[in-house]
Design a protein around this motif. Structure first.
Motif, short mmCIF file in Angstrom:
data_model
loop_
_atom_site.label_atom_id
_atom_site.label_comp_id
_atom_site.label_asym_id
_atom_site.label_seq_id
_atom_site.Cartn_x
_atom_site.Cartn_y
_atom_site.Cartn_z
N LEU A 13 54.03 70.57 15.55
CA LEU A 13 53.71 69.53 16.53
C LEU A 13 53.08 68.33 15.83
N LEU A 31 45.05 71.41 22.50
CA LEU A 31 45.74 71.99 21.34
C LEU A 31 44.86 73.02 20.64
N LYS A 34 44.44 76.31 22.62
CA LYS A 34 45.64 77.13 22.56
C LYS A 34 45.99 77.59 21.15
N LEU A 36 47.01 75.90 18.57
CA LEU A 36 48.25 75.31 18.06
C LEU A 36 47.98 74.43 16.84
N TYR A 38 48.88 71.46 14.41
CA TYR A 38 49.58 70.20 14.61
C TYR A 38 49.24 69.23 13.48
N LEU A 67 52.74 62.94 21.91
CA LEU A 67 52.99 64.23 21.27
C LEU A 67 54.48 64.38 21.00
N ASP A 69 57.18 67.16 19.92
CA ASP A 69 57.46 68.59 19.75
C ASP A 69 58.97 68.72 19.54
N TYR A 83 52.47 70.05 29.81
CA TYR A 83 53.60 70.53 28.99
C TYR A 83 53.13 71.66 28.08
N LEU A 84 51.99 71.47 27.42
CA LEU A 84 51.45 72.52 26.56
C LEU A 84 51.14 73.78 27.36
N GLU A 85 50.64 73.58 28.57
CA GLU A 85 50.31 74.72 29.42
C GLU A 85 51.55 75.53 29.78
N LYS A 87 54.55 75.52 28.08
CA LYS A 87 55.28 76.04 26.92
C LYS A 87 54.48 77.05 26.10
N TYR A 88 53.17 76.87 26.08
CA TYR A 88 52.32 77.72 25.26
C TYR A 88 51.27 78.37 26.17
#
Length: 205
Positions: A13, A31, A34, A36, A38, A67, A69, A83-85, A87-88
């Motif tokens: 990311l 981020l 979660k 992640l 990046y 962002l 991705d 979106y992060l919520e 997808k991840y």
């Protein structure tokens, strides 16, 4: 780049961010919560780098945060976090309880404070928002804004509560609930690691 099975590694990311931007701060918190990894891409708003052709090729709107991705580019902090919520799903940012979830969806304070706004203006307008927040959250708050776990509301609120306290020497004595949240946020590594001064583009002087 390929792994040992000949499969392409997923691209890391990329977050286009400015250290002292509150919306960027919120996305960094999400981020981090979660877990992640990046790549941080600094965009200096003071120098107008968001308007440079090389950045506009990535994000024609010219906003940060943005962002990337893979081939997906998002340029609104709230949209990025949702979106992060989706997808991840690790460390959910939305509670199961419908009423608390609804509270989390509310955008509490718009990022209407420009880079050159004067301190008295900030105190007046942010103070109104903080007064409303005290009333809104009083029946929902636990250790954090809407319970004893960190959710979306905290991700959105922390940059304002912590940021304005530091940047504008904001007096929080009239806001006991928000003051308690500010202290709680100091103990959360995901928030502390997202602080402006921890970012590579934070101005030294």
């Amino acid at each position: 780049m390929m792994n040992g099975n000949g499969e392409e590694f997923p691209k890391k990311l990329q977050l286009y961010s400015f250290s002292t931007s509150s919306p960027s701060f919120s996305v960094r918190i999400a981020l981090n919560l979660k877990g992640l990894d990046y790549e941080y891409k600094a965009v200096n708003l003071f120098k107008g780098e968001q308007h440079r052709p090389e950045f506009l090729k990535i994000n024609p709107i010219g906003f940060i945060p943005a962002l990337m991705d893979g081939d997906m580019v998002l340029a609104d902090s709230f949209a990025i976090i949702l979106y992060l919520e989706e997808k991840y799903p690790q460390h959910p940012l939305l509670p199961c309880d419908l009423a608390k979830r609804a509270i989390n969806y509310q955008k509490y304070i718009g990022d209407n404070v420009g880079l050159e706004e004067k301190v008295p203006w900030v105190h007046k307008h942010v103070g109104k928002g903080f007064t409303a927040l005290e009333k809104l959250l009083k029946d929902h708050a636990g250790k954090y804004a809407t319970g004893d776990e960190i959710f979306l509301a905290d991700v959105l609120l922390a940059p304002y509560i912590v940021g304005y306290l530091q940047r504008y020497n904001f007096d929080m004595s009239e806001y006991p609930l928000l003051s308690r949240l500010a202290e709680a946020y100091k103990q959360v590594p995901a928030i502390q690691d997202a602080m402006p001064e921890k970012q590579p583009d934070f101005p030294i002087n």
